[in-house]
Enzyme design. Sequence first.
Site, short mmCIF file in Angstrom:
data_model
loop_
_atom_site.label_atom_id
_atom_site.label_comp_id
_atom_site.label_asym_id
_atom_site.label_seq_id
_atom_site.Cartn_x
_atom_site.Cartn_y
_atom_site.Cartn_z
N SER A 141 1.91 -9.64 -0.79
CA SER A 141 1.55 -8.22 -0.71
C SER A 141 1.73 -7.60 0.67
CB SER A 141 0.11 -8.04 -1.18
OG SER A 141 -0.75 -8.86 -0.43
N LYS A 177 0.82 -1.22 0.00
CA LYS A 177 0.00 0.00 0.00
C LYS A 177 0.85 1.27 0.00
CE LYS A 177 -4.18 -1.88 0.19
NZ LYS A 177 -5.09 -1.76 -0.98
N GLU A 192 -10.21 5.36 2.91
CA GLU A 192 -10.95 4.23 3.47
C GLU A 192 -9.94 3.16 3.84
OE1 GLU A 192 -10.26 4.48 0.31
OE2 GLU A 192 -9.58 2.46 -0.20
#
Lengths: 261, 397
Positions: B377, B88, B110
Amino acid sequence: MFMSRIQKAFEGGKAFIGFLTGGDPSIDKSLEFIFEMERAGADIIEIGVPFSDPIAEGEVIQAANIRALSGGATVRGIFELVRRTRQKSEVPLVLLTYLNPVYHYGYGEFFAECELSGVDGIIIPDLPFEESGEVGEEAAKRGVDLISLVAPTSEERVEMIAKRAKGFLYVVSSMGVTGVRSEIVTDVGAITALAKAASEVPVAVGFGINTPEQAAELAKCADGVIVGSAIVRIIAEHGGNAGERVYGYVKSMKEAVGAVR
Amino acid sequence: MADETRGRFGEYGGQYIPETLMNEVHALERAYNFYKDDAAFNGELGALLRDYAGRPSLLYFAGKMTADLGGARIYLKREDLNHTGSHKINNVLGQCLLAKKMGKTRVIAETGAGQHGVATATAAALLGLECEIFMGKEDTERQSLNVYRMELLGSKVVAVTSGTMTLKDAVNETMREWTRRVHDTHYVLGSVMGPHPFPQIVGDFQSVISREAREQILEREGRLPSAVLACVGGGSNAMGMFRCFIGDKGVRLIGCEAAGKGIDTSEHAAAIARGEKGVFHGMKSYFCQDENGQIAPVYSISAGLDYPGIGPEHAYLNDIGRAEYVPVTDDEAVSAFEYLARTEGIISAIESAHAVAHIRKIAKEFRPDESVIICLSGRGDKDVAAIARYRGVNVHE
């Protein structure tokens, strides 16, 4: 010359447009409240099609959507509500719906059903001008006005949107989502003036309007005033017994708006 | 791949948002188109990715897994080793830098599991932006440690109580907040979803994953991999892993969707396997929905994949047959989570474990001279307590 029901609604002076969420708390009650609003002088009735995720709505109308869906409301149920209203009334009816239920129904079938049941116009808050081509065509084929919105941020877009506006042009008075506001701080007069200058159809202002004083003030610069959350709040508080109070509130609002020349 | 004029991937994508936001997404598009080719901007972002986030991330040869499973040589792209513990950070550093260039003083975002929220709060702290994170109330309870983490970083966390109180509702509430304060606020969308230009922007910022991986694998193996795999919720780490391989026709692109308790139950989040075309959250794509077009409540053990839709570029890659999307259940993901820990000594995010689960099924389909890359990830610290509960072990967080 042919005049649509929406056009006629703006003929007799400033218009009052009242909103409720269809099926809140039931389709039968929505039918009763629509007739109460009409009897109180509402010139157009806007019916919200319940949706799971109404991103342009504040808390009051979000809660109404949940109540209606929990009560079993469906798109078909809303068409039934329109049909039953039309059996007794010529009041102009405008649906407010998010795009997905319409897309899922199928654009062609949806607007065919609009025509059959007697819907006059449709407002789709998540369908901006640039994306509206296909839906606009399908609506026009069935004689349904796709009503466009302009917002306080639309300054450079008003002319483009207003030129293609059908039915009436909906001016969003405030930033953010629907809901009662104690005061409306944006310069709604300026954006409304731009809209009126560019538009051949009437211009109505909505979002945040609650009191007769606010409504009268906004009616000075527009052709009509739209009120949603304040009516839905009465329905939330009084449920199935809200009819008389809805009548009283809409009557006071219509009188305030109608007195403006 | 995107139709530059309307932000489309085939028929998918678009800008289905309230008029109030249209002016802003156009401004964002203009700013992005300028800065994406701006040498100073790219220099600044490159330095942040290198010196702050820790890029390039490692491409690790998972030798024990390879020996155990038989078949393809398995590599892991270690996005879990980035600062803040997931991919991210790649996107938020880019978007927060862009927001500053646009003159914004505040960012909102969010978050589901909290990975994107923590990353955004981190970038906001670093770059001096005010920050507010919207998180479903249910997720704030499931991930209370991440809530406190974001607060430590100076962000305000808003518990969203509308709807199902999960990721979808957090997105709704962030969009509503954006319409209230668009003048000073940028919405740092966390995945390759939402209205154009977000799917493009997020995909571009995440494409650093496959840009590095492609170079690294060529160096190690002297040839391209036969497949790359990633988990898919909205699809940002998957798009990051796919992007630079899309043109390499011999490389299979495999996205692993959250099948929850199974795609034949009502409790899953598999938008491609079980969703239908629809228009929601600003985009046309595939969504889990009911027969009336109401967005369905979805379920996955992984809060990061617990989303009813998928990014429009994935919908397009699926339709043209360039990428394949497969469902992976909670059970399979949890057992892969444990397998990776025991075999390679890596505790991955439960999201990433969905991709690990799939390679366990298909590794044997490849020859031993072929390689595959799994995008790992994120790291799994956040999931340890939930996995323990899944196994009936009561641990204190």
